[in-house]
Design an enzyme around this catalytic site. Sequence first.
Site, short mmCIF file in Angstrom:
data_model
loop_
_atom_site.label_atom_id
_atom_site.label_comp_id
_atom_site.label_asym_id
_atom_site.label_seq_id
_atom_site.Cartn_x
_atom_site.Cartn_y
_atom_site.Cartn_z
N ASP A 131 0.44 -1.02 -0.35
CA ASP A 131 0.11 -0.32 -0.04
C ASP A 131 0.87 1.37 0.45
OD1 ASP A 131 -2.92 1.02 0.51
OD2 ASP A 131 -2.55 1.63 1.86
N ASP A 138 -11.48 1.50 -0.69
CA ASP A 138 -11.50 3.25 -0.67
C ASP A 138 -12.45 3.50 -2.10
OD1 ASP A 138 -10.45 3.70 1.19
OD2 ASP A 138 -8.19 3.71 0.10
N GLU A 183 0.84 -0.72 -4.84
CA GLU A 183 -0.09 0.23 -5.07
C GLU A 183 0.31 1.82 -5.34
OE1 GLU A 183 -1.85 3.61 -4.29
OE2 GLU A 183 -1.99 2.37 -1.79
#
Length: 498
Positions: free
Chosen positions: A301, A400, A348
């Site tokens: 991430d 998200d 990511e």
Amino acid sequence: MTHTSDPIGRDERRVAGVLLHPTSLPGRYGVGDLGDELTTFLDWAASAGLHLWQVLPLNPTGYGNSPYNCVSSVAGNPLLISPQRLLQDQLLAPEMIGDVPQFPVDRVDFDRVVPWKGKLLRNAFTRFDAKSEAFDRFQSEERDWLDDFALYMAIKEKHGGASWWTWDQDLARRETGAIRKAQGELQDEIAFRKFVQFIFFKQWHAVRDAAHARNIRIMGDVPIYVAHDSADVWANRELFQLDDRGEPTVVAGVPPDYFSTTGQRWGNPLYRWDKLKETNYHWWITRIRTNLEMADIVRLDHFRGFAAYWEVPAHEPTAIHGRWMPGPGTELFDAIRKALGNLPLVAEDLGFITPEVHELRDTLGFAGMRILQFGFSTPDSPHLPHRFSPHTVVYTGTHDNDTARGWFSHATDAERDTAGMYLGDCSDFSWALIREAYTSVAETAIVPVPDILGLGSDARMNRPGANTDNWNWRLQAGSLTHAHAEKLRRLAEITGRV
């Protein structure tokens, strides 16, 4: 341990996957867990031609119940432990569970579930043989993180859940005498915390075996940062930018972006990369090793933070007044690869991305990510399939994002017009995005379960920047049908993803 799994996509197979965090599974115990409902989901996924299952971080959550704000970056989340499996292992008897409360079926009521499940685990501990060979082996193999985590949780329990920097200063500073005293006084609580981790990993490894038996690989998720109130920071204060009281001097975040006009002030303490380098990045190596024992592939991430990260003074209320600072770059990953071998990692690479971020990703050979929902706001967007390189993981949306249906209902007229021009028929926008993901050149296409079901914004997992009502969505039992599976499998066959 040396990992030999190929990075995602390098086996030259086009694959389709599904995104669903285990807490979102149905079941009678108030939160999705590692029991039969998960096995049923894996059976359905296999029948749908899905060969990849992506989860969010599996660590024990802290404030806000966010999987990205955990009290440990390597421990497992006790909420995911299955009472059903504890019954089967005779660590619980039916009378020890009693009448299960009437929990909501469409949401996780964390305020009720957490204490109720905690009591179950303590009951199970009373029937556990702490002298078992398997438990001894687990404690020995995981000592690198387990001892600190169990002690941290035991002291935290004694202090009523208070944050570590508010504890007595001799404990907050880990002074030798205070630590030894706590280890002696809290032996039972420490043993309980280790037991919980032993059970979690036992159940999770059974889940991973079940996934592999169905030709499904698991993609885990490693946030770049850890929570301030965590065993990681308490046990490794020297690796983070803290003052003498243990408070951060600077914190993590991102500048204004798609999700927020004031940026996002995450509040996590930032690393002292110079100190990490002096240890040859041992803490990071342990973290990646443990996560690769839980998953076949790991999504990193906020990958851009390894190239450069946004540093916000701790006193600032928003992330606007920050600055870019250099990250560790290839040096970190060279050290991890030297210790662990091949790294099946996905970058990511979203947000404010510079050529340096793409260069780092490509140098390391990691696949990047693209989000179809982002593609309709600007012409010739890099998130539209005609711009993809094959070594890409494409999503209709992530945890998200709004659901596809929710996004379309809230989109501007211009965005809807662009989507219609690009996709054609948008009467079923969720399916239109799924089809676009599958037919793209991206080696991997991943779809969240709410998009498979065509659900609206009520099924959204997270709203970045919102402080309430996140992470609690649950799948209704029986919602994923044979018809859904057949439709996905047919599309996978047509597009070469089976």
